[in-house]
Design an enzyme around this catalytic site. Sequence first.
Site, PDB file in Angstrom:
ATOM      1  N   LYS A  59       0.849  -1.191   0.000  1.00  0.00           N
ATOM      2  CA  LYS A  59       0.000   0.000   0.000  1.00  0.00           C
ATOM      3  C   LYS A  59       0.886   1.244   0.000  1.00  0.00           C
ATOM      4  O   LYS A  59       2.087   1.173   0.267  1.00  0.00           O
ATOM      5  CB  LYS A  59      -0.916  -0.006   1.223  1.00  0.00           C
ATOM      6  CG  LYS A  59      -0.174  -0.053   2.548  1.00  0.00           C
ATOM      7  CD  LYS A  59      -1.134  -0.122   3.720  1.00  0.00           C
ATOM      8  CE  LYS A  59      -0.367  -0.166   5.044  1.00  0.00           C
ATOM      9  NZ  LYS A  59      -1.252  -0.075   6.206  1.00  0.00           N
TER      10      LYS A  59
ATOM     11  N   ARG B 255      -9.879  -0.010  15.538  1.00  0.00           N
ATOM     12  CA  ARG B 255      -9.990   0.573  14.198  1.00  0.00           C
ATOM     13  C   ARG B 255     -11.051  -0.247  13.464  1.00  0.00           C
ATOM     14  O   ARG B 255     -12.132  -0.461  13.986  1.00  0.00           O
ATOM     15  CB  ARG B 255      -8.612   0.541  13.518  1.00  0.00           C
ATOM     16  CG  ARG B 255      -8.398   1.554  12.420  1.00  0.00           C
ATOM     17  CD  ARG B 255      -6.944   1.669  12.017  1.00  0.00           C
ATOM     18  NE  ARG B 255      -6.343   0.409  11.599  1.00  0.00           N
ATOM     19  CZ  ARG B 255      -5.088   0.283  11.163  1.00  0.00           C
ATOM     20  NH1 ARG B 255      -4.298   1.351  11.128  1.00  0.00           N
ATOM     21  NH2 ARG B 255      -4.608  -0.875  10.789  1.00  0.00           N
TER      22      ARG B 255
ATOM     23  N   HIS C  16      -5.423  -7.331  13.933  1.00  0.00           N
ATOM     24  CA  HIS C  16      -4.224  -6.483  13.839  1.00  0.00           C
ATOM     25  C   HIS C  16      -3.805  -6.051  15.235  1.00  0.00           C
ATOM     26  O   HIS C  16      -4.631  -5.608  16.025  1.00  0.00           O
ATOM     27  CB  HIS C  16      -4.514  -5.267  12.962  1.00  0.00           C
ATOM     28  CG  HIS C  16      -3.303  -4.462  12.614  1.00  0.00           C
ATOM     29  ND1 HIS C  16      -2.247  -4.981  11.892  1.00  0.00           N
ATOM     30  CD2 HIS C  16      -2.964  -3.179  12.883  1.00  0.00           C
ATOM     31  CE1 HIS C  16      -1.324  -4.049  11.732  1.00  0.00           C
ATOM     32  NE2 HIS C  16      -1.733  -2.949  12.333  1.00  0.00           N
TER      33      HIS C  16
ATOM     34  N   ARG D 263       1.832 -10.933   7.603  1.00  0.00           N
ATOM     35  CA  ARG D 263       1.776  -9.721   6.796  1.00  0.00           C
ATOM     36  C   ARG D 263       3.053  -8.913   7.030  1.00  0.00           C
ATOM     37  O   ARG D 263       3.234  -8.324   8.098  1.00  0.00           O
ATOM     38  CB  ARG D 263       0.544  -8.885   7.170  1.00  0.00           C
ATOM     39  CG  ARG D 263      -0.783  -9.630   7.046  1.00  0.00           C
ATOM     40  CD  ARG D 263      -1.966  -8.693   7.256  1.00  0.00           C
ATOM     41  NE  ARG D 263      -1.929  -8.004   8.539  1.00  0.00           N
ATOM     42  CZ  ARG D 263      -2.515  -8.444   9.644  1.00  0.00           C
ATOM     43  NH1 ARG D 263      -3.159  -9.619   9.653  1.00  0.00           N
ATOM     44  NH2 ARG D 263      -2.449  -7.754  10.757  1.00  0.00           N
TER      45      ARG D 263
ATOM     46  N   TYR E 279      13.608  31.925   2.647  1.00  0.00           N
ATOM     47  CA  TYR E 279      12.462  32.719   3.066  1.00  0.00           C
ATOM     48  C   TYR E 279      12.508  33.052   4.556  1.00  0.00           C
ATOM     49  O   TYR E 279      12.848  32.215   5.396  1.00  0.00           O
ATOM     50  CB  TYR E 279      11.165  31.961   2.780  1.00  0.00           C
ATOM     51  CG  TYR E 279      10.850  31.809   1.318  1.00  0.00           C
ATOM     52  CD1 TYR E 279      10.495  32.906   0.536  1.00  0.00           C
ATOM     53  CD2 TYR E 279      10.894  30.555   0.708  1.00  0.00           C
ATOM     54  CE1 TYR E 279      10.190  32.768  -0.808  1.00  0.00           C
ATOM     55  CE2 TYR E 279      10.583  30.402  -0.646  1.00  0.00           C
ATOM     56  CZ  TYR E 279      10.240  31.508  -1.390  1.00  0.00           C
ATOM     57  OH  TYR E 279       9.941  31.368  -2.724  1.00  0.00           O
TER      58      TYR E 279
ATOM     59  N   CYS F  52      12.384  25.109   0.880  1.00  0.00           N
ATOM     60  CA  CYS F  52      11.451  25.694  -0.081  1.00  0.00           C
ATOM     61  C   CYS F  52      10.636  24.581  -0.754  1.00  0.00           C
ATOM     62  O   CYS F  52      10.855  23.396  -0.506  1.00  0.00           O
ATOM     63  CB  CYS F  52      12.218  26.484  -1.141  1.00  0.00           C
ATOM     64  SG  CYS F  52      13.355  27.726  -0.472  1.00  0.00           S
TER      65      CYS F  52
ATOM     66  N   ASP G 283      10.664  23.534  -3.828  1.00  0.00           N
ATOM     67  CA  ASP G 283      11.396  22.724  -4.790  1.00  0.00           C
ATOM     68  C   ASP G 283      12.911  22.720  -4.570  1.00  0.00           C
ATOM     69  O   ASP G 283      13.640  22.086  -5.341  1.00  0.00           O
ATOM     70  CB  ASP G 283      11.137  23.239  -6.217  1.00  0.00           C
ATOM     71  CG  ASP G 283       9.667  23.496  -6.464  1.00  0.00           C
ATOM     72  OD1 ASP G 283       8.887  22.536  -6.383  1.00  0.00           O
ATOM     73  OD2 ASP G 283       9.304  24.657  -6.716  1.00  0.00           O
TER      74      ASP G 283
END
Length: 392
Positions: A40, A138, A167, A223, A265, A312, A314
């Site tokens: 996942k 859950r 779980h 799992r 910044y 920042c 990027d």
Amino acid sequence: MEHSYYRDTRIEVDLDAIKHNITQFRQVLSTDTNILVAVKADAYGHGAVTVSQAALSAGATHLGVAFVDEGIQLREAQIGAPILVFGYVPPYAIEAALLADLTLTVYDLEHMKQIADVAEKIEKKAKIHLKVDTGMGRLGIPPKEVISFIHQIQKRESVELEGIYTHFATADDQHSDYFDLQLTQFEGILQQLKQLGIEIPLRHAANSSATLRLKQKCCNLVRIGISLYGFQDVSNPQVQLKRALSLKSSITQVKCLPGGSGVSYGKTYTTSHDEWIATIPIGYADGISRQLSNKGIALVNGTRVPVIGRVCMDQLMLRVNDAMPVSIGDEVVLIGKQENQEITADEIADQLDTIHYEVVTRLGSRIPRLYFEHGEQISTRNILHSHGKAER
């Protein structure tokens, strides 16, 4: 060299490490124990399709995803292994899920009936796993409702109860009484089912940490999630894992700023003297947390150098005085090894007061993934360029 991506930032995934980790688990599990690998969240940021293929080739038997879309992605890549959807499947997605031969989790009677109705309509038997809430709080039904729920399932010919699972909430705490309480509850349910003559083919409870503890004997499937990628939350001398992911970039500019110069910044960093500053093309849009501003670390020339100023969107900046001489194009490692130094996702998680799961899963999809076997690059995935070499 021909490129299918056009930026110097990249994630490198060692498929040999993925296969090694499966082999490590396989050698300590009984031969009749199946291995489901959780892929996942794009295989925890590593790339679901290629990781699934590698894990299955090494001995994994099943795949686990959170949502239907993730399962369909694997089917479209011609992966035929059993795929269990852990999470909720909306009514409008049930038909697509069944047509893709996905196995669904049930924990609600009305939802089970919806699945049965759709399966009957399209004349396809639905495989389901019943999830029991033994203490996670859950998804899952209370233990006291299991028997009556199964009797309702047995009334529907269009569904096949292939599995039952729970779980653990505290599997990574080796001194947790709560773990033992959950395990005892689940074992009690399985024993009750056996006494009633109810046979369910797949029984599973253990995630990575519980599997490493090798404490549950009641089940025939485990799992493997975070440990597939080389993270070991519970120590076990019999299982030695290898990290599969590295995050790398390259220097795009290096310059000497005089004392009193602001960086990034908000001018949250000011040079105290002449300082060599390197810029690299990665930022918070790629999953580098802005909280690493003025406290993150990178490797340049085998030297640990600090992130300075605010991260920042990027780009980010490094103070590289201790790593000089530094040039444009030099490799920067943000996760992984360089010479005798290493930065781990665990270290970054500690800086952010979080867990390594979050560090690797937040790495952005716009970062190209490069896959390696035996030290050689075998494929690339870059979602921004359809002409690039896809995951194999």
